[in-house]
Design an enzyme around this catalytic site. Structure first.
Site, PDB file in Angstrom:
ATOM      1  N   ASP A 104       7.476  10.495   4.079  1.00 34.34           N
ATOM      2  CA  ASP A 104       8.898  10.523   4.715  1.00 34.34           C
ATOM      3  C   ASP A 104       9.535  11.948   4.434  1.00 34.34           C
ATOM      4  O   ASP A 104      10.212  12.359   5.538  1.00 34.34           O
ATOM      5  CB  ASP A 104       9.789   9.472   3.826  1.00 34.34           C
ATOM      6  CG  ASP A 104       9.818   9.801   2.375  1.00 34.34           C
ATOM      7  OD1 ASP A 104       8.760  10.418   1.821  1.00 34.34           O
ATOM      8  OD2 ASP A 104      10.769   9.036   1.705  1.00 34.34           O
ATOM      9  N   LYS A 115       9.962  -0.623  10.319  1.00 28.87           N
ATOM     10  CA  LYS A 115      10.464  -0.172  11.323  1.00 28.87           C
ATOM     11  C   LYS A 115       9.347   0.785  12.187  1.00 28.87           C
ATOM     12  O   LYS A 115       8.569   1.492  11.717  1.00 28.87           O
ATOM     13  CB  LYS A 115      11.741   0.785  10.963  1.00 28.87           C
ATOM     14  CG  LYS A 115      12.702   0.870  12.243  1.00 28.87           C
ATOM     15  CD  LYS A 115      13.786   1.615  11.772  1.00 28.87           C
ATOM     16  CE  LYS A 115      14.942   1.458  12.741  1.00 28.87           C
ATOM     17  NZ  LYS A 115      16.433   2.124  12.158  1.00 28.87           N
ATOM     18  N   GLY A 135       5.899  13.277  -0.251  1.00 24.49           N
ATOM     19  CA  GLY A 135       5.852  12.117   0.287  1.00 24.49           C
ATOM     20  C   GLY A 135       5.967  12.250   1.753  1.00 24.49           C
ATOM     21  O   GLY A 135       6.386  13.246   2.517  1.00 24.49           O
ATOM     22  N   ASN A 146      10.684   1.722   1.624  1.00 29.07           N
ATOM     23  CA  ASN A 146      10.846   0.893   0.529  1.00 29.07           C
ATOM     24  C   ASN A 146      11.559  -0.299   0.909  1.00 29.07           C
ATOM     25  O   ASN A 146      11.352  -1.397   0.028  1.00 29.07           O
ATOM     26  CB  ASN A 146      11.450   1.718  -0.651  1.00 29.07           C
ATOM     27  CG  ASN A 146      10.348   2.636  -1.442  1.00 29.07           C
ATOM     28  OD1 ASN A 146       9.242   2.370  -1.901  1.00 29.07           O
ATOM     29  ND2 ASN A 146      10.860   3.930  -1.435  1.00 29.07           N
ATOM     30  N   THR A 147      12.519  -0.138   1.697  1.00 27.83           N
ATOM     31  CA  THR A 147      13.511  -1.308   2.104  1.00 27.83           C
ATOM     32  C   THR A 147      13.073  -2.115   3.342  1.00 27.83           C
ATOM     33  O   THR A 147      13.251  -3.229   3.462  1.00 27.83           O
ATOM     34  CB  THR A 147      15.002  -0.829   2.509  1.00 27.83           C
ATOM     35  OG1 THR A 147      15.214  -0.303   1.262  1.00 27.83           O
ATOM     36  CG2 THR A 147      15.809  -1.960   2.504  1.00 27.83           C
ATOM     37  N   THR A 158      35.694  -3.752 -15.213  1.00 23.44           N
ATOM     38  CA  THR A 158      34.161  -3.460 -15.292  1.00 23.44           C
ATOM     39  C   THR A 158      33.657  -3.106 -14.200  1.00 23.44           C
ATOM     40  O   THR A 158      32.950  -2.176 -13.694  1.00 23.44           O
ATOM     41  CB  THR A 158      33.332  -4.419 -16.082  1.00 23.44           C
ATOM     42  OG1 THR A 158      33.846  -4.509 -17.513  1.00 23.44           O
ATOM     43  CG2 THR A 158      31.980  -4.212 -16.206  1.00 23.44           C
ATOM     44  N   ASP A 173       7.104   3.474  10.229  1.00 26.23           N
ATOM     45  CA  ASP A 173       7.699   3.904   9.061  1.00 26.23           C
ATOM     46  C   ASP A 173       7.888   2.544   8.341  1.00 26.23           C
ATOM     47  O   ASP A 173       8.577   1.699   8.395  1.00 26.23           O
ATOM     48  CB  ASP A 173       8.935   4.258   9.445  1.00 26.23           C
ATOM     49  CG  ASP A 173       9.842   4.673   8.185  1.00 26.23           C
ATOM     50  OD1 ASP A 173       9.186   5.097   7.386  1.00 26.23           O
ATOM     51  OD2 ASP A 173      10.957   4.886   8.318  1.00 26.23           O
ATOM     52  N   ASP A 215      18.301  13.376   1.709  1.00 23.76           N
ATOM     53  CA  ASP A 215      17.858  11.766   2.230  1.00 23.76           C
ATOM     54  C   ASP A 215      18.448  10.913   1.292  1.00 23.76           C
ATOM     55  O   ASP A 215      17.751  10.976   0.167  1.00 23.76           O
ATOM     56  CB  ASP A 215      16.157  11.940   2.409  1.00 23.76           C
ATOM     57  CG  ASP A 215      15.894  10.353   2.871  1.00 23.76           C
ATOM     58  OD1 ASP A 215      16.602   9.848   3.537  1.00 23.76           O
ATOM     59  OD2 ASP A 215      14.947  10.020   2.639  1.00 23.76           O
TER      60      ASP A 215
END
Length: 239
Positions: free
Chosen positions: A93, A13, A91, A9-10, A169, A6, A114
């Site tokens: 995923d 795995k 996609g 984007n991050t 802020t 897999d 997701d």
């Protein structure tokens, strides 16, 4: 044994399954010797399925790492569901998540949410027909966009401060993005349930752990939900 890779984007795995049972899962770096370790420790490995949402990796890369195994691309296989969506745009995923939902909750209407880099919704009918879905920015993208497209707002890391309104802020950004995120998800669920009252709502993705106490009538899916769906894709294709 099957190896599911897999490429998100991050993180990168991998998951190893024996039939339907997950044997091991691990984060890895593409340039490391992870493939050699797998070949050594799992000599019975047969099929490899690549799921890459980034477009950075391909079958040829994997053939060099696993010269003796069968390697498949998700979109080259037959899906165990019908879809009203443009298949070329769907996609990999989301394909895995749709299959996982159909496998875990057969003959049920499902909404898979997701919460990852993007926030996606996919609606699946009790007859295993993917009706379509929605895509919007994930939590991290929302924080980054305020920083990148304004001149004075800072980049804030997500913290659930438990406040509806902020007094500075930082807390205003925290509350605004978080409460808006929750409101969007609950609003979409409510809208879908007006048409499908018995809808099964499934939460997954990296940010789902923040959500399950705030999202009404939902089921929190394990982190391996996507991988289990991709493994079932191999099974459905008799591989």
């Amino acid at each position: 044994m099957n190896l599911i890779i897999d490429c998100g984007n991050t993180n990168l795995k991998y998951f190893i399954f024996k039939d339907q049972a997950l044997v091991i899962t691990s984060l890895f770096k593409w340039e490391d010797d992870w493939s050699l370790k797998i070949i050594k420790n799992f000599p019975d490995l047969k099929n490899i399925l690549l799921s890459d949402v980034t477009g950075k990796y391909n079958i040829l890369d994997l053939k060099k790492k696993f010269p003796n195994n069968q390697i498949y691309d998700v979109k080259a296989l037959e899906f165990p569901f019908e879809t009203n969506y443009n298949k070329e745009n769907l996609g990999v995923d989301r394909i895995g998540l749709i299959i996982a939902a159909i496998n875990k909750f057969p003959k049920e209407d499902c909404l898979v949410i997701d919460a990852g880099s993007c926030l996606t919704f996919d609606l699946i009918s009790s007859r295993s027909v993917h009706k379509g879905g929605l895509i919007s920015p994930g939590l991290l993208f929302r924080f980054k966009s305020l920083y990148q497209y304004t001149n004075s707002l800072p980049l804030i890391k997500f913290e659930n401060n438990g406040k509806q309104i902020g007094k500075d802020t930082k807390n205003s950004i925290q509350s605004g993005i978080w409460e808006g995120f929750i409101f969007e998800i609950n609003g979409q669920i409510e809208k879908f349930k007006r048409k499908t009252p018995n809808l099964r709502v499934i939460l997954t993705g990296g940010d789902a752990k923040y959500l399950y106490k705030r999202i009404k009538n939902s089921i929190f899916a394990e982190q391996e939900f996507l991988a289990s769906g991709l493994n079932n894709l191999l099974k459905c294709n008799k591989l």
